[in-house]
Design a protein around this motif. Structure first.
Motif, PDB file in Angstrom:
ATOM      1  N   LEU A  46       0.840  -1.205   0.000  1.00 60.81           N
ATOM      2  CA  LEU A  46       0.000   0.000   0.000  1.00 60.81           C
ATOM      3  C   LEU A  46       0.873   1.252   0.000  1.00 60.81           C
ATOM      4  O   LEU A  46       0.518   2.268  -0.610  1.00 60.81           O
ATOM      5  CB  LEU A  46      -0.928   0.003   1.213  1.00 60.81           C
ATOM      6  CG  LEU A  46      -1.934  -1.156   1.286  1.00 60.81           C
ATOM      7  CD1 LEU A  46      -2.815  -1.012   2.526  1.00 60.81           C
ATOM      8  CD2 LEU A  46      -2.799  -1.205   0.031  1.00 60.81           C
ATOM      9  N   MET A 236      -1.762  -2.942  -5.581  1.00 63.76           N
ATOM     10  CA  MET A 236      -2.943  -3.334  -4.808  1.00 63.76           C
ATOM     11  C   MET A 236      -3.154  -4.850  -4.874  1.00 63.76           C
ATOM     12  O   MET A 236      -3.470  -5.489  -3.866  1.00 63.76           O
ATOM     13  CB  MET A 236      -4.185  -2.611  -5.337  1.00 63.76           C
ATOM     14  CG  MET A 236      -4.170  -1.102  -5.150  1.00 63.76           C
ATOM     15  SD  MET A 236      -3.901  -0.628  -3.435  1.00 63.76           S
ATOM     16  CE  MET A 236      -4.034   1.144  -3.566  1.00 63.76           C
ATOM     17  N   LEU A 296      -9.610  -0.767  -3.976  1.00 62.72           N
ATOM     18  CA  LEU A 296      -8.481  -0.125  -3.302  1.00 62.72           C
ATOM     19  C   LEU A 296      -7.846   0.934  -4.208  1.00 62.72           C
ATOM     20  O   LEU A 296      -7.476   2.022  -3.754  1.00 62.72           O
ATOM     21  CB  LEU A 296      -7.444  -1.174  -2.906  1.00 62.72           C
ATOM     22  CG  LEU A 296      -7.780  -2.037  -1.684  1.00 62.72           C
ATOM     23  CD1 LEU A 296      -6.749  -3.154  -1.527  1.00 62.72           C
ATOM     24  CD2 LEU A 296      -7.819  -1.183  -0.411  1.00 62.72           C
TER      25      LEU A 296
END
Length: 328
Positions: A46, A236, A296
């Motif tokens: 992330l 992601m 995401l």
């Protein structure tokens, strides 16, 4: 256009996104796998995604910086990157087809010392580079899909719609710069900010939009945005423990990006997610991982930047325009 009608533009996309989520959650095995993937996400990837997104703002800022530098104006790349973030937030909160955000950028560039013509030229050059770079990315993706014999009918229809936009909008911009005396009829009053935009186009320095050096650098930087956004999607998927070839991630991202461009829904909400999940799943990514990775990605590219973008909007333009900087 009344605000209520603008907000209503989100409804079709929101319904499509809800339908996609309902489809996943109606299948209990996929629902459990989806939630397990999200809970087990690896934070390190992330952070990689966040770094990629920072790079996209710097790439867009680089286009404006190149224009200002070409006209002997000094500007901070970081301040222009903040302007890019503010444009994204403005376009999401007040959907005007990107017109409002473009006017905001023009105002921000004038604060950096650009005259109205140079500021308008920088904004229009960004639009041209956007479509040229996207067309190149789509072209590469179509070749890849053709080699894989995956050019389905819906992709061909999508390409047709995108092709019309990718040709019509740049041609209209270039036509307007060559016919500066043209005045629209009364119908133009129904199009928000069109009059202001045409006035700005009339002040663009002659030849600026067809400057080979500016176009080449701008297209390269815009391609960098697409590569970094696709890399964000790949990060992601890695965060969710799912590996996918770079070609798969890039092609899936470009097809989804094309769906977003063609969509009349602000931000392509719903259409982008459906196209991204469909393409990733087509190339073997499990549907629950494709959905989680796409959501995401959208969180990082659309929703997460809203708060800092709105904060910068409030504090940057609250005091009104400031005197421009002198050329360096």
């Amino acid at each position: 256009m009344p605000p209520k009608r603008r907000r209503g533009w989100w409804i079709p996309g929101a319904l499509m996104l809800v339908a996609l989520l309902a489809f996943i959650f109606s299948r209990h095995t996929e629902e459990k796998q989806f939630l397990d993937l999200v809970r087990q996400a690896r934070p390190a990837w992330l952070l990689v995604a966040a770094a990629c997104q920072l790079g996209t703002y710097l790439c867009v800022a680089g286009i404006w910086w190149t224009v200002l530098h070409r006209y002997q104006l000094r500007a901070s790349l970081w301040s222009l990157a903040r302007l890019s973030l503010m444009k994204l937030a403005f376009d999401q909160v007040i959907p005007t087809g990107g017109v409002g955000g473009s006017l905001l950028v023009g105002r921000g560039l004038r604060r950096e010392g650009a005259n109205p013509g140079t500021a308008a030229g920088a904004v229009l050059l960004t639009v041209l580079c956007f479509y040229v770079a996207q067309a190149l990315g789509v072209g590469v993706s179509l070749f890849f899909l053709w080699r894989k014999s995956e050019l389905s009918d819906w992709i061909q229809w999508l390409v047709t719609g995108f092709g019309v936009l990718a040709v019509a909008i740049p041609v209209c911009i270039l036509w307007a710069t060559r016919h500066r005396e043209w005045k629209p009829g009364r119908w133009a009053r129904r199009i928000p900010a069109l009059g202001t935009m045409l006035k700005a186009i009339a002040e663009v320095p002659p030849g600026m939009l067809l400057d080979p050096g500016l176009l080449a650098r701008g297209v390269a930087l815009q391609l960098g945005v697409y590569v970094l956004d696709a890399a964000t999607l790949g990060a992601m998927l890695r965060a969710l423990g799912q590996e996918a070839p770079l070609s798969t991630v890039f092609v899936s991202f470009m097809v989804a990006s094309m769906a977003e461009t063609v969509s009349i829904i602000p931000g392509g909400v719903g259409t982008y997610e459906a196209a991204s999940v469909g393409m990733l799943n087509l190339f073997g990514v499990p549907v629950e991982a494709a959905l989680a990775g796409t959501l995401l990605l959208r969180g990082f590219t659309l929703w997460l930047p809203l708060l800092p973008g709105l904060y910068l909007l409030r504090h940057t333009f609250r005091g009104g325009p400031t005197p421009g900087r002198q050329p360096g």
